[in-house]
Design a protein around this motif. Structure first.
Motif, PDB file in Angstrom:
ATOM      1  N   VAL A 180     147.848 -77.928   0.034  1.00  0.00           N
ATOM      2  CA  VAL A 180     146.332 -78.281   1.167  1.00  0.00           C
ATOM      3  C   VAL A 180     145.787 -79.232   0.364  1.00  0.00           C
ATOM      4  O   VAL A 180     145.616 -78.347  -0.672  1.00  0.00           O
ATOM      5  CB  VAL A 180     146.244 -77.010   1.765  1.00  0.00           C
ATOM      6  N   HIS A 181     145.618 -79.693   0.518  1.00  0.00           N
ATOM      7  CA  HIS A 181     144.374 -81.140  -0.375  1.00  0.00           C
ATOM      8  C   HIS A 181     143.517 -82.184   0.445  1.00  0.00           C
ATOM      9  O   HIS A 181     144.639 -82.486   1.010  1.00  0.00           O
ATOM     10  CB  HIS A 181     145.369 -81.576  -1.574  1.00  0.00           C
ATOM     11  N   ARG A 182     143.046 -82.638  -0.315  1.00  0.00           N
ATOM     12  CA  ARG A 182     141.848 -83.791  -0.313  1.00  0.00           C
ATOM     13  C   ARG A 182     141.381 -85.104  -1.304  1.00  0.00           C
ATOM     14  O   ARG A 182     141.055 -83.826  -2.538  1.00  0.00           O
ATOM     15  CB  ARG A 182     141.134 -83.221   0.241  1.00  0.00           C
ATOM     16  N   ASP A 183     141.539 -85.716  -0.773  1.00  0.00           N
ATOM     17  CA  ASP A 183     141.436 -87.177  -2.072  1.00  0.00           C
ATOM     18  C   ASP A 183     139.754 -86.604  -1.829  1.00  0.00           C
ATOM     19  O   ASP A 183     139.916 -87.672   0.017  1.00  0.00           O
ATOM     20  CB  ASP A 183     142.349 -88.176  -2.044  1.00  0.00           C
ATOM     21  N   ILE A 184     138.870 -86.759  -2.467  1.00  0.00           N
ATOM     22  CA  ILE A 184     137.161 -87.415  -1.931  1.00  0.00           C
ATOM     23  C   ILE A 184     137.118 -88.086  -2.837  1.00  0.00           C
ATOM     24  O   ILE A 184     136.678 -88.160  -4.394  1.00  0.00           O
ATOM     25  CB  ILE A 184     136.687 -85.979  -2.026  1.00  0.00           C
ATOM     26  N   GLU A 185     136.251 -88.995  -2.886  1.00  0.00           N
ATOM     27  CA  GLU A 185     135.209 -90.020  -3.352  1.00  0.00           C
ATOM     28  C   GLU A 185     134.040 -90.150  -3.529  1.00  0.00           C
ATOM     29  O   GLU A 185     133.608 -90.154  -2.580  1.00  0.00           O
ATOM     30  CB  GLU A 185     135.539 -91.815  -2.882  1.00  0.00           C
ATOM     31  N   ILE A 186     133.679 -89.495  -4.516  1.00  0.00           N
ATOM     32  CA  ILE A 186     132.419 -89.701  -5.512  1.00  0.00           C
ATOM     33  C   ILE A 186     131.733 -90.195  -6.630  1.00  0.00           C
ATOM     34  O   ILE A 186     133.168 -90.238  -7.668  1.00  0.00           O
ATOM     35  CB  ILE A 186     131.971 -88.339  -4.868  1.00  0.00           C
ATOM     36  N   SER A 187     131.260 -90.877  -6.340  1.00  0.00           N
ATOM     37  CA  SER A 187     130.101 -91.820  -8.250  1.00  0.00           C
ATOM     38  C   SER A 187     130.009 -90.624  -8.806  1.00  0.00           C
ATOM     39  O   SER A 187     129.581 -89.609  -8.130  1.00  0.00           O
ATOM     40  CB  SER A 187     129.424 -92.511  -7.950  1.00  0.00           C
ATOM     41  N   SER A 188     130.195 -90.670  -9.879  1.00  0.00           N
ATOM     42  CA  SER A 188     130.029 -89.951 -10.956  1.00  0.00           C
ATOM     43  C   SER A 188     127.957 -90.430 -10.922  1.00  0.00           C
ATOM     44  O   SER A 188     128.192 -89.064 -11.689  1.00  0.00           O
ATOM     45  CB  SER A 188     130.740 -90.661 -12.599  1.00  0.00           C
ATOM     46  N   THR A 189     127.365 -90.945 -10.406  1.00  0.00           N
ATOM     47  CA  THR A 189     126.161 -90.527 -11.050  1.00  0.00           C
ATOM     48  C   THR A 189     126.025 -89.723  -9.614  1.00  0.00           C
ATOM     49  O   THR A 189     124.713 -89.313  -9.424  1.00  0.00           O
ATOM     50  CB  THR A 189     125.812 -92.190 -10.637  1.00  0.00           C
ATOM     51  N   GLN A 190     126.641 -89.806  -8.575  1.00  0.00           N
ATOM     52  CA  GLN A 190     125.841 -88.244  -8.228  1.00  0.00           C
ATOM     53  C   GLN A 190     125.999 -86.956  -8.341  1.00  0.00           C
ATOM     54  O   GLN A 190     126.201 -86.925  -9.321  1.00  0.00           O
ATOM     55  CB  GLN A 190     126.678 -88.378  -6.289  1.00  0.00           C
TER      56      GLN A 190
END
Length: 97
Positions: free
Chosen positions: A5-15
């Protein structure tokens, strides 16, 4: 318990880690507040230094460690973290950037 089970999560390094925590909880439809923590990890998924802890009694945006930006801890394009939720059982997320 299923390592497939996995998810790809997009998040900025500045968050920050509070943003990251909320993105993970949303991706897995976890709505109940639980104690949780982010820790650094090595290449073999050994738990390292704790970087942000989220007590269930506090809002994630108000936790001091939650305000730290991700970029502060990214020194490798494949950086790894462990995110642990302490619910009825301990749930550990293996995170690789």
């Amino acid at each position: 318990d299923d390592d497939q089970v996995h998810r790809d999560i997009e998040i900025s390094s500045t968050q920050n880690f509070a943003d990251f925590q909320q993105a993970i909880l949303k991706a897995y439809s976890i709505s109940k507040p639980w104690d949780s923590v982010f820790c650094l990890s090595d290449d073999k998924w050994h738990k390292g230094q704790e970087v942000a802890a989220f007590p269930k009694e506090e809002k994630p945006s108000e936790v001091a460690g939650g305000k730290q930006r991700l970029v502060k801890f990214i020194d490798d394009p494949h950086k790894r973290f462990l995110f642990t939720i302490y619910s009825l059982t301990e749930i550990v997320f293996l995170i690789e950037l």
